[in-house]
Design a protein around this motif. Sequence first.
Motif, PDB file in Angstrom:
ATOM      1  N   LEU A 254       0.816  -1.215   0.000  1.00 50.66           N
ATOM      2  CA  LEU A 254       0.000   0.000   0.000  1.00 50.66           C
ATOM      3  C   LEU A 254       0.850   1.267   0.000  1.00 50.66           C
ATOM      4  CD1 LEU A 254      -2.682  -1.153   2.592  1.00 50.66           C
ATOM      5  CD2 LEU A 254      -3.097  -0.729   0.158  1.00 50.66           C
ATOM      6  N   GLY A 255       2.191   1.090  -0.045  1.00 51.15           N
ATOM      7  CA  GLY A 255       3.094   2.233  -0.086  1.00 51.15           C
ATOM      8  C   GLY A 255       3.640   2.638   1.264  1.00 51.15           C
ATOM      9  N   GLY A 256       3.450   1.799   2.277  1.00 48.89           N
ATOM     10  CA  GLY A 256       3.923   2.114   3.615  1.00 48.89           C
ATOM     11  C   GLY A 256       5.382   1.749   3.826  1.00 48.89           C
ATOM     12  N   THR A 257       5.858   2.009   5.051  1.00 51.50           N
ATOM     13  CA  THR A 257       7.243   1.722   5.414  1.00 51.50           C
ATOM     14  C   THR A 257       7.274   0.934   6.721  1.00 51.50           C
ATOM     15  OG1 THR A 257       7.465   3.803   6.627  1.00 51.50           O
ATOM     16  CG2 THR A 257       8.084   3.816   4.287  1.00 51.50           C
ATOM     17  N   LEU A 258       8.445   0.346   7.008  1.00 52.53           N
ATOM     18  CA  LEU A 258       8.587  -0.503   8.189  1.00 52.53           C
ATOM     19  C   LEU A 258       9.711  -0.010   9.102  1.00 52.53           C
ATOM     20  CD1 LEU A 258       8.381  -4.067   6.560  1.00 52.53           C
ATOM     21  CD2 LEU A 258       6.492  -2.636   7.384  1.00 52.53           C
ATOM     22  N   ILE A 259       9.580  -0.331  10.387  1.00 51.90           N
ATOM     23  CA  ILE A 259      10.677  -0.249  11.348  1.00 51.90           C
ATOM     24  C   ILE A 259      11.453  -1.553  11.218  1.00 51.90           C
ATOM     25  CG2 ILE A 259      11.253  -0.285  13.809  1.00 51.90           C
ATOM     26  CD1 ILE A 259       8.691   1.373  14.281  1.00 51.90           C
ATOM     27  N   GLN A 260      12.759  -1.464  10.949  1.00 50.29           N
ATOM     28  CA  GLN A 260      13.523  -2.687  10.681  1.00 50.29           C
ATOM     29  C   GLN A 260      13.802  -3.516  11.931  1.00 50.29           C
ATOM     30  OE1 GLN A 260      16.740  -2.879   7.881  1.00 50.29           O
ATOM     31  NE2 GLN A 260      16.240  -0.888   7.031  1.00 50.29           N
ATOM     32  N   HIS A 261      13.952  -2.880  13.089  1.00 51.82           N
ATOM     33  CA  HIS A 261      14.232  -3.638  14.314  1.00 51.82           C
ATOM     34  C   HIS A 261      13.716  -2.831  15.500  1.00 51.82           C
ATOM     35  CE1 HIS A 261      16.021  -6.848  16.574  1.00 51.82           C
ATOM     36  NE2 HIS A 261      16.836  -6.043  17.236  1.00 51.82           N
ATOM     37  N   ILE A 262      12.623  -3.293  16.088  1.00 52.13           N
ATOM     38  CA  ILE A 262      11.940  -2.540  17.143  1.00 52.13           C
ATOM     39  C   ILE A 262      12.870  -2.141  18.292  1.00 52.13           C
ATOM     40  CG2 ILE A 262      10.126  -2.672  18.906  1.00 52.13           C
ATOM     41  CD1 ILE A 262       8.543  -4.431  16.880  1.00 52.13           C
ATOM     42  N   PRO A 263      13.685  -3.066  18.835  1.00 54.45           N
ATOM     43  CA  PRO A 263      14.510  -2.678  19.996  1.00 54.45           C
ATOM     44  C   PRO A 263      15.459  -1.517  19.724  1.00 54.45           C
ATOM     45  CG  PRO A 263      14.432  -5.060  19.781  1.00 54.45           C
ATOM     46  CD  PRO A 263      13.818  -4.498  18.535  1.00 54.45           C
ATOM     47  N   ASP A 264      15.860  -1.322  18.483  1.00 53.05           N
ATOM     48  CA  ASP A 264      16.779  -0.233  18.143  1.00 53.05           C
ATOM     49  C   ASP A 264      16.056   1.073  17.805  1.00 53.05           C
ATOM     50  OD1 ASP A 264      18.761  -2.043  18.501  1.00 53.05           O
ATOM     51  OD2 ASP A 264      19.527  -1.998  16.448  1.00 53.05           O
ATOM     52  N   THR A 265      14.747   1.022  17.719  1.00 51.60           N
ATOM     53  CA  THR A 265      13.991   2.188  17.245  1.00 51.60           C
ATOM     54  C   THR A 265      12.995   2.715  18.272  1.00 51.60           C
ATOM     55  OG1 THR A 265      14.145   1.277  15.001  1.00 51.60           O
ATOM     56  CG2 THR A 265      12.567   3.045  15.326  1.00 51.60           C
ATOM     57  N   VAL A 266      12.368   1.819  19.016  1.00 47.63           N
ATOM     58  CA  VAL A 266      11.304   2.194  19.946  1.00 47.63           C
ATOM     59  C   VAL A 266      11.838   2.138  21.376  1.00 47.63           C
ATOM     60  CG1 VAL A 266       8.976   1.669  20.772  1.00 47.63           C
ATOM     61  CG2 VAL A 266       9.568   1.281  18.365  1.00 47.63           C
ATOM     62  N   ALA A 267      11.875   3.281  22.036  1.00 48.24           N
ATOM     63  CA  ALA A 267      12.353   3.334  23.422  1.00 48.24           C
ATOM     64  C   ALA A 267      11.383   2.611  24.348  1.00 48.24           C
ATOM     65  CB  ALA A 267      12.505   4.782  23.858  1.00 48.24           C
TER      66      ALA A 267
ATOM     67  N   VAL B  67      -3.274 -10.309  22.549  1.00 48.28           N
ATOM     68  CA  VAL B  67      -2.716 -10.892  21.322  1.00 48.28           C
ATOM     69  C   VAL B  67      -1.382 -11.578  21.609  1.00 48.28           C
ATOM     70  CG1 VAL B  67      -3.828  -9.126  19.907  1.00 48.28           C
ATOM     71  CG2 VAL B  67      -1.447  -8.805  20.617  1.00 48.28           C
ATOM     72  N   ASN B  68      -1.058 -12.551  20.758  1.00 51.82           N
ATOM     73  CA  ASN B  68       0.287 -13.129  20.787  1.00 51.82           C
ATOM     74  C   ASN B  68       1.209 -12.283  19.909  1.00 51.82           C
ATOM     75  OD1 ASN B  68      -0.791 -13.906  18.323  1.00 51.82           O
ATOM     76  ND2 ASN B  68      -0.795 -16.084  18.778  1.00 51.82           N
ATOM     77  N   SER B  69       2.496 -12.390  20.140  1.00 53.32           N
ATOM     78  CA  SER B  69       3.432 -11.429  19.536  1.00 53.32           C
ATOM     79  C   SER B  69       4.712 -12.151  19.130  1.00 53.32           C
ATOM     80  CB  SER B  69       3.742 -10.328  20.557  1.00 53.32           C
ATOM     81  OG  SER B  69       4.416  -9.250  19.972  1.00 53.32           O
ATOM     82  N   ALA B  70       5.039 -12.087  17.846  1.00 50.91           N
ATOM     83  CA  ALA B  70       6.205 -12.814  17.331  1.00 50.91           C
ATOM     84  C   ALA B  70       6.861 -12.031  16.201  1.00 50.91           C
ATOM     85  CB  ALA B  70       5.786 -14.201  16.842  1.00 50.91           C
ATOM     86  N   HIS B  71       7.364 -10.827  16.531  1.00 48.70           N
ATOM     87  CA  HIS B  71       7.927 -10.005  15.462  1.00 48.70           C
ATOM     88  C   HIS B  71       8.993  -9.077  16.013  1.00 48.70           C
ATOM     89  CE1 HIS B  71       5.432  -6.318  16.541  1.00 48.70           C
ATOM     90  NE2 HIS B  71       4.803  -7.270  17.193  1.00 48.70           N
ATOM     91  N   HIS B  72       9.998  -8.789  15.174  1.00 48.76           N
ATOM     92  CA  HIS B  72      11.018  -7.813  15.560  1.00 48.76           C
ATOM     93  C   HIS B  72      10.907  -6.550  14.721  1.00 48.76           C
ATOM     94  CE1 HIS B  72      14.234  -7.853  12.336  1.00 48.76           C
ATOM     95  NE2 HIS B  72      13.455  -8.838  11.936  1.00 48.76           N
ATOM     96  N   GLN B  73      10.045  -6.591  13.681  1.00 48.52           N
ATOM     97  CA  GLN B  73       9.776  -5.416  12.868  1.00 48.52           C
ATOM     98  C   GLN B  73       8.335  -4.977  13.073  1.00 48.52           C
ATOM     99  OE1 GLN B  73      10.916  -6.112   8.738  1.00 48.52           O
ATOM    100  NE2 GLN B  73      13.022  -5.633   9.282  1.00 48.52           N
ATOM    101  N   ALA B  74       8.015  -3.779  12.584  1.00 50.42           N
ATOM    102  CA  ALA B  74       6.652  -3.257  12.684  1.00 50.42           C
ATOM    103  C   ALA B  74       6.431  -2.227  11.602  1.00 50.42           C
ATOM    104  CB  ALA B  74       6.413  -2.633  14.062  1.00 50.42           C
ATOM    105  N   VAL B  75       5.166  -1.915  11.352  1.00 52.42           N
ATOM    106  CA  VAL B  75       4.836  -0.864  10.397  1.00 52.42           C
ATOM    107  C   VAL B  75       5.221   0.488  10.986  1.00 52.42           C
ATOM    108  CG1 VAL B  75       2.938   0.311   9.220  1.00 52.42           C
ATOM    109  CG2 VAL B  75       2.993  -2.196   9.315  1.00 52.42           C
ATOM    110  N   ALA B  76       5.910   1.295  10.187  1.00 54.65           N
ATOM    111  CA  ALA B  76       6.232   2.672  10.577  1.00 54.65           C
ATOM    112  C   ALA B  76       5.166   3.622  10.058  1.00 54.65           C
ATOM    113  CB  ALA B  76       7.610   3.070  10.048  1.00 54.65           C
ATOM    114  N   THR B  77       4.861   3.549   8.767  1.00 56.06           N
ATOM    115  CA  THR B  77       3.784   4.335   8.156  1.00 56.06           C
ATOM    116  C   THR B  77       2.914   3.381   7.348  1.00 56.06           C
ATOM    117  OG1 THR B  77       5.116   4.845   6.194  1.00 56.06           O
ATOM    118  CG2 THR B  77       5.211   6.398   8.027  1.00 56.06           C
TER     119      THR B  77
END
Length: 239
Positions: A123-136, A173-183
Amino acid sequence: MRTRPVIGVTLDAEEPGGYSKLPWYALRKNYFSAIAAAGGLPVALPHDADLAEAYLDEIDGLVITGGAFDVDPALYGDGDTHPTVTLKAGRTDFELAVTRGALKRDMPVLGICGGQQLLAVALGGTLIQHIPDTVANALEHEQPNPRTEPGHPVAIAPDTLLARVVGTDRMAVNSAHHQAVATPGTGAVVNALAPDGVVEGVESASHRFALGVQWHPEYAVDPADPLIFQAFVQACRHG
């Protein structure tokens, strides 16, 4: 006349070893059983981007599944690849082709976990490549407890397709990811957030049913999870 809508389900792929000495496809059974329980007829889609349109001619809806790999950052304009990123180029090429084709046809699409991230990129969005390095102060999005149990709650955004489907403003919810949607992309909106602000779901406001969730509703760890599959299959009945 079909009594069950045909639901194309994308597969994961593995290199030789374990099950076979040759490359092989794999997918957990509960993806298929959750679709069947909701009234769909699940069929597996091997990875051939050249056949994407031919597959779309035969199915009524598309489920993009998860897996232990990532969407190539180059596909959403991120030049630097984080060391944790694992690629499966053949799979991503096919999934992007079949997802973009489904969206163009306004065919119902359900993206799960990595499939939600791929839907956002389509859809033209972007991702956070690694949550621990991006989200405090981020939660453990690779939850340490079993996937059959919840890892954290999510807040469901009001006035979204997801809110209408699940009928609640909060899910476990269950959670199994190290990336996430940024936009979320053009014409797309965020429909769920974790307590740390990480995006847990996206949807397109300009399509009939294009919904992505970061968790795995096929495990049904929350009573509302089966409602996601039921609403998706119902949308596939009305193409």
